[in-house]
Design a protein around this motif. Structure first.
Motif, short mmCIF file in Angstrom:
data_model
loop_
_atom_site.label_atom_id
_atom_site.label_comp_id
_atom_site.label_asym_id
_atom_site.label_seq_id
_atom_site.Cartn_x
_atom_site.Cartn_y
_atom_site.Cartn_z
N GLU A 91 0.69 -1.25 -0.17
CA GLU A 91 0.07 -0.14 -0.21
C GLU A 91 0.49 1.74 -0.08
O GLU A 91 0.27 2.34 -0.13
CB GLU A 91 -0.61 0.25 0.90
CG GLU A 91 -1.83 -1.33 0.38
CD GLU A 91 -2.81 -0.81 2.12
OE1 GLU A 91 -3.38 -0.30 3.19
OE2 GLU A 91 -2.74 -1.72 3.05
N ARG A 120 -2.14 -3.24 9.88
CA ARG A 120 -1.56 -3.29 8.46
C ARG A 120 -0.06 -4.62 8.77
O ARG A 120 -0.44 -5.77 8.16
CB ARG A 120 -1.05 -2.14 7.75
CG ARG A 120 -2.26 -1.78 7.69
CD ARG A 120 -2.98 -2.62 6.33
NE ARG A 120 -3.80 -1.53 6.73
CZ ARG A 120 -4.87 -0.79 5.92
NH1 ARG A 120 -5.45 -0.65 7.88
NH2 ARG A 120 -5.31 -0.11 5.82
N GLN A 135 -3.83 -9.13 8.40
CA GLN A 135 -4.22 -8.82 6.81
C GLN A 135 -5.78 -8.15 6.87
O GLN A 135 -6.16 -8.89 7.12
CB GLN A 135 -4.50 -10.62 6.37
CG GLN A 135 -5.54 -10.22 5.32
CD GLN A 135 -3.92 -9.82 4.10
OE1 GLN A 135 -2.67 -9.93 4.16
NE2 GLN A 135 -4.58 -8.84 3.12
N PRO A 136 -5.42 -7.01 6.75
CA PRO A 136 -6.74 -5.82 6.83
C PRO A 136 -7.94 -6.58 5.66
O PRO A 136 -9.00 -5.96 5.72
CB PRO A 136 -6.02 -4.72 5.84
CG PRO A 136 -4.98 -4.42 5.51
CD PRO A 136 -4.18 -6.34 5.70
N ARG A 184 -8.94 -1.46 10.47
CA ARG A 184 -8.25 -1.27 9.30
C ARG A 184 -7.30 0.29 10.05
O ARG A 184 -6.37 0.38 8.33
CB ARG A 184 -9.13 -1.71 8.40
CG ARG A 184 -10.44 -0.88 8.09
CD ARG A 184 -11.32 -1.42 7.34
NE ARG A 184 -10.74 -1.77 6.28
CZ ARG A 184 -9.99 -2.34 5.50
NH1 ARG A 184 -10.26 -3.28 6.04
NH2 ARG A 184 -9.28 -2.77 3.99
#
Length: 140
Positions: free
Chosen positions: A5, A39, A43-44, A84
């Motif tokens: 990301e 993160r 695992q988001p 998250r």
């Protein structure tokens, strides 16, 4: 190596995990660091923003603020709440971090890396050339 990301750069992984994060403001850096912590641990993809947890921090320095905020977020994780996203709000002294997520469900959530703690003695928070940066070392 950067995460997929682009939220942080991994500098070292062994007995510790050292990362670097950059943001445009101090508050954005604090919020991003809290999101990055999640993160790294979970695992988001399957974490829904169904509830919010609040963390309130009051400290004198940016390093203390970062350390105590990540430590408090780690305690929230240990209580079974996964997030998250993180948002930050200043309240004229204290900083409030809102964690958006839900309770851990082993059938839906994948744990990635166990974080045992945040090392304060190697923590760096700085503002250079208009960018805020932090270097965080986690005990894993």
């Amino acid at each position: 190596m950067a995460d997929k990301e682009g939220l942080y750069k991994e500098l070292e992984r062994g007995k510790v995990l050292a990362i670097e994060i950059e943001a445009d403001s101090r508050n954005a850096l604090l919020a991003r660091a809290t999101t990055v912590l999640s993160r790294i641990m979970v695992q988001p993809d399957n974490v829904k923003a169904a509830a919010r947890q609040e963390i309130e921090i009051v400290d004198d320095t940016d390093v203390e603020m970062m350390h105590d905020m990540l430590g408090a977020a780690l305690n929230v994780f240990r209580s079974g709440f996964l997030w998250r996203d993180a948002e930050l709000e200043e309240r004229g002294g204290p900083i409030v971090v809102w964690l958006s997520g839900e309770q851990y469900d082993p059938d839906r959530h994948s744990l990635l890396t166990e974080i045992k703690g945040v090392q304060e003695h190697q923590l760096v928070v700085e503002n250079k050339d208009g960018k805020w940066r932090t270097r965080i070392t986690f005990d894993i």
